[in-house]
Design a protein around this motif. Structure first.
Motif, PDB file in Angstrom:
ATOM      1  N   PHE A   1      34.388 -65.301  28.459  1.00  0.00           N
ATOM      2  CA  PHE A   1      33.579 -66.489  28.710  1.00  0.00           C
ATOM      3  C   PHE A   1      32.216 -66.398  28.030  1.00  0.00           C
ATOM      4  N   ILE A   2      31.774 -65.189  27.688  1.00  0.00           N
ATOM      5  CA  ILE A   2      30.505 -65.023  26.987  1.00  0.00           C
ATOM      6  C   ILE A   2      30.668 -65.160  25.475  1.00  0.00           C
ATOM      7  N   VAL A   3      31.778 -64.674  24.934  1.00  0.00           N
ATOM      8  CA  VAL A   3      31.908 -64.584  23.470  1.00  0.00           C
ATOM      9  C   VAL A   3      32.922 -65.560  22.880  1.00  0.00           C
ATOM     10  N   GLN A   4      33.540 -66.422  23.682  1.00  0.00           N
ATOM     11  CA  GLN A   4      34.620 -67.254  23.149  1.00  0.00           C
ATOM     12  C   GLN A   4      34.162 -68.129  21.990  1.00  0.00           C
ATOM     13  N   HIS A   5      32.988 -68.737  22.079  1.00  0.00           N
ATOM     14  CA  HIS A   5      32.523 -69.611  21.002  1.00  0.00           C
ATOM     15  C   HIS A   5      32.182 -68.809  19.744  1.00  0.00           C
TER      16      HIS A   5
ATOM     17  N   GLY B   1      33.735 -67.295  14.233  1.00  0.00           N
ATOM     18  CA  GLY B   1      33.760 -66.185  13.290  1.00  0.00           C
ATOM     19  C   GLY B   1      32.495 -65.350  13.279  1.00  0.00           C
ATOM     20  N   ARG B   2      31.575 -65.621  14.205  1.00  0.00           N
ATOM     21  CA  ARG B   2      30.355 -64.808  14.270  1.00  0.00           C
ATOM     22  C   ARG B   2      30.640 -63.432  14.852  1.00  0.00           C
ATOM     23  N   LEU B   3      31.690 -63.339  15.670  1.00  0.00           N
ATOM     24  CA  LEU B   3      32.192 -62.072  16.175  1.00  0.00           C
ATOM     25  C   LEU B   3      33.682 -61.992  15.855  1.00  0.00           C
ATOM     26  N   VAL B   4      34.162 -60.762  15.733  1.00  0.00           N
ATOM     27  CA  VAL B   4      35.557 -60.521  15.385  1.00  0.00           C
ATOM     28  C   VAL B   4      36.167 -59.596  16.432  1.00  0.00           C
ATOM     29  N   GLN B   5      37.345 -59.952  16.920  1.00  0.00           N
ATOM     30  CA  GLN B   5      38.046 -59.063  17.843  1.00  0.00           C
ATOM     31  C   GLN B   5      38.638 -57.903  17.074  1.00  0.00           C
ATOM     32  N   VAL B   6      38.450 -56.690  17.588  1.00  0.00           N
ATOM     33  CA  VAL B   6      39.061 -55.495  17.009  1.00  0.00           C
ATOM     34  C   VAL B   6      39.943 -54.846  18.069  1.00  0.00           C
ATOM     35  N   LEU B   7      40.821 -53.973  17.632  1.00  0.00           N
ATOM     36  CA  LEU B   7      41.753 -53.304  18.545  1.00  0.00           C
ATOM     37  C   LEU B   7      42.471 -54.328  19.420  1.00  0.00           C
ATOM     38  N   ALA B   8      43.066 -55.325  18.761  1.00  0.00           N
ATOM     39  CA  ALA B   8      43.698 -56.414  19.502  1.00  0.00           C
ATOM     40  C   ALA B   8      44.813 -55.914  20.420  1.00  0.00           C
ATOM     41  N   GLU B   9      45.427 -54.772  20.051  1.00  0.00           N
ATOM     42  CA  GLU B   9      46.511 -54.250  20.883  1.00  0.00           C
ATOM     43  C   GLU B   9      45.998 -53.520  22.118  1.00  0.00           C
ATOM     44  N   ALA B  10      44.721 -53.171  22.135  1.00  0.00           N
ATOM     45  CA  ALA B  10      44.124 -52.490  23.295  1.00  0.00           C
ATOM     46  C   ALA B  10      43.576 -53.550  24.246  1.00  0.00           C
ATOM     47  N   ARG B  11      44.009 -53.526  25.483  1.00  0.00           N
ATOM     48  CA  ARG B  11      43.616 -54.554  26.452  1.00  0.00           C
ATOM     49  C   ARG B  11      42.629 -53.971  27.464  1.00  0.00           C
TER      50      ARG B  11
ATOM     51  N   VAL C   1      37.184 -58.531  25.879  1.00  0.00           N
ATOM     52  CA  VAL C   1      37.651 -58.325  24.512  1.00  0.00           C
ATOM     53  C   VAL C   1      36.743 -57.311  23.814  1.00  0.00           C
ATOM     54  N   VAL C   2      37.340 -56.479  22.948  1.00  0.00           N
ATOM     55  CA  VAL C   2      36.571 -55.547  22.108  1.00  0.00           C
ATOM     56  C   VAL C   2      36.185 -56.297  20.844  1.00  0.00           C
ATOM     57  N   CYS C   3      34.893 -56.348  20.546  1.00  0.00           N
ATOM     58  CA  CYS C   3      34.463 -57.163  19.413  1.00  0.00           C
ATOM     59  C   CYS C   3      33.229 -56.580  18.743  1.00  0.00           C
ATOM     60  N   CYS C   4      32.978 -57.048  17.531  1.00  0.00           N
ATOM     61  CA  CYS C   4      31.780 -56.694  16.776  1.00  0.00           C
ATOM     62  C   CYS C   4      31.573 -57.774  15.722  1.00  0.00           C
ATOM     63  N   SER C   5      30.502 -57.673  14.959  1.00  0.00           N
ATOM     64  CA  SER C   5      30.210 -58.688  13.958  1.00  0.00           C
ATOM     65  C   SER C   5      30.922 -58.376  12.641  1.00  0.00           C
TER      66      SER C   5
ATOM     67  N   ALA D   1      23.224 -58.287  20.714  1.00  0.00           N
ATOM     68  CA  ALA D   1      23.187 -57.020  19.992  1.00  0.00           C
ATOM     69  C   ALA D   1      24.413 -56.870  19.102  1.00  0.00           C
ATOM     70  N   ALA D   2      25.566 -57.306  19.594  1.00  0.00           N
ATOM     71  CA  ALA D   2      26.782 -57.259  18.774  1.00  0.00           C
ATOM     72  C   ALA D   2      26.655 -58.201  17.584  1.00  0.00           C
ATOM     73  N   LEU D   3      26.110 -59.403  17.787  1.00  0.00           N
ATOM     74  CA  LEU D   3      25.902 -60.345  16.685  1.00  0.00           C
ATOM     75  C   LEU D   3      24.975 -59.771  15.623  1.00  0.00           C
ATOM     76  N   ALA D   4      24.018 -58.949  16.069  1.00  0.00           N
ATOM     77  CA  ALA D   4      23.071 -58.335  15.139  1.00  0.00           C
ATOM     78  C   ALA D   4      23.642 -57.121  14.420  1.00  0.00           C
ATOM     79  N   GLY D   5      24.892 -56.757  14.733  1.00  0.00           N
ATOM     80  CA  GLY D   5      25.531 -55.645  14.041  1.00  0.00           C
ATOM     81  C   GLY D   5      25.174 -54.275  14.573  1.00  0.00           C
ATOM     82  N   LEU D   6      24.726 -54.206  15.837  1.00  0.00           N
ATOM     83  CA  LEU D   6      24.301 -52.919  16.395  1.00  0.00           C
ATOM     84  C   LEU D   6      25.466 -52.069  16.899  1.00  0.00           C
ATOM     85  N   GLY D   7      26.668 -52.603  16.925  1.00  0.00           N
ATOM     86  CA  GLY D   7      27.787 -51.788  17.371  1.00  0.00           C
ATOM     87  C   GLY D   7      28.936 -52.620  17.903  1.00  0.00           C
ATOM     88  N   VAL D   8      29.868 -51.904  18.531  1.00  0.00           N
ATOM     89  CA  VAL D   8      31.061 -52.516  19.121  1.00  0.00           C
ATOM     90  C   VAL D   8      30.793 -52.732  20.613  1.00  0.00           C
ATOM     91  N   ALA D   9      31.266 -53.856  21.125  1.00  0.00           N
ATOM     92  CA  ALA D   9      31.038 -54.180  22.535  1.00  0.00           C
ATOM     93  C   ALA D   9      32.343 -54.603  23.194  1.00  0.00           C
TER      94      ALA D   9
END
Length: 317
Positions: free
Chosen positions: A259-263, A268-278, A178-182, A246-254
């Motif tokens: 399985f790493i970021v589901q929780h 709400g600590r991370l947000v999925q972006v570009l949901a249409e891009a797989r 998933v593409v995500c950031c804080s 690093a993503a939680l700290a606001g350093l960029g998009v990852a």
């Protein structure tokens, strides 16, 4: 336990000891008497004696020894290939008879990726061991791509798009990403709205493989040719949990495995972006050498892990 195999070469009988053969195989794989002794849990002098006894029984020199390295001779290499396959078949035959009731025993050495091992695999292995109380497991966690067969592992789990003709890969499931950031990053920089806009944002990279700097996405118009980007950023790591931090700290998009970021996504600590891009899924594979069949222990564990992955909300089919 078999004490030995009687053979009559050139008119004389000799007795090959299974323990001596297994010791030779481990030394040949590791290229070191010291490392083999460490893995086998015996003194170096015991390993050296087993090797000398085996060479004497065979009447052939199997190993070149130097102060730096131990390597098979031509005879040793031929013996290694055939003896390894023969012992694997012998173990499979013994297991099939000894564990007809479905129980397992003995030792199983497993190599797996670090984050996958700590976050998902280790608890499942504990459950598997509770089901098989006579089984011993040794789990090594490492993200590097290694020659796991030569290092004495029975099974290697990898998460990648694997193309390796020298190994047999059993697919256990897929690992969606998933593409995500804080939320803080979005408030400060805004969220990318199109795939190409990722090139305008600092991105968090995976540096364990050179290909990790290329982000791959499924192309709806052509499933055989994914879309790729080479984003830049200030932070790279060879570990997914460090990338998540690093993503939680606001350093960029990852781009990270679910399985790493589901929780963090659920909280709400991370947000999925570009949901249409797989992002292209990775495959969760179990690897074992093409030269031999998987043992009953390996097959049973793979069946167990495949069923467990099928029940995970984050895992793909």
């Amino acid at each position: 336990m078999l004490n030995g195999i009687p053979i009559k070469p050139h008119g004389r009988f000799m007795k090959l000891d299974i323990q001596e053969i297994e010791t030779f195989l481990r030394v040949a794989e590791l290229g070191s008497v010291s490392l083999a002794a460490q893995q086998l849990g015996v003194a170096k002098s015991v390993v050296s004696k087993r090797l000398s006894d085996l060479e004497r029984h065979l009447g052939a020199k199997l190993l070149f020894r130097s102060t730096r390295k131990v390597a098979p001779t031509d005879s040793g290499q031929r013996f290694y290939q055939q003896a390894k396959a023969a012992l694997a078949e012998l173990r499979s035959a013994a297991e099939a008879v000894a564990f007809e009731d479905g129980s397992l025993a003995g030792r199983l050495r497993i190599l797996a990726p670090m984050s996958f091992g700590t976050l998902w695999l280790a608890p499942r292995l504990a459950e598997f061991m509770r089901q098989h109380p006579q089984l011993e497991l040794a789990l090594q966690l490492d993200d590097r791509v290694s020659d796991f067969e030569r290092e004495g592992y029975d099974l290697c789990l990898r998460i990648s798009r694997l193309h390796d003709s020298a190994l047999i890969a059993r697919r256990l499931g897929s690992s969606p990403r998933v593409v995500c950031c804080s939320p803080d990053y979005i408030r400060e920089h805004g969220a990318p709205e199109r795939l190409e806009q990722l090139l305008e944002h600092p991105c968090i990279g995976y540096c364990n493989l050179s290909a990790g700097q290329l982000w791959s996405f499924d192309d709806p118009a052509d499933a055989q040719r994914p879309l790729t980007l080479a984003p830049g950023g200030r932070f790279t790591s060879n570990n997914g949990e460090a990338m998540r931090d690093a993503a939680l700290a606001g350093l960029g998009v990852a781009v990270l495995p679910r399985f790493i970021v589901q929780h963090d996504l659920q909280a709400g600590r991370l947000v999925q972006v570009l949901a249409e891009a797989r992002p292209t899924d990775d495959e969760i594979c179990a690897l074992y050498p093409r030269a031999r069949r998987a043992s009953l222990k390996v097959q049973t564990l793979c069946d167990f892990l495949q069923r467990a992955l099928a029940n995970e909300s984050w895992a793909g089919p």
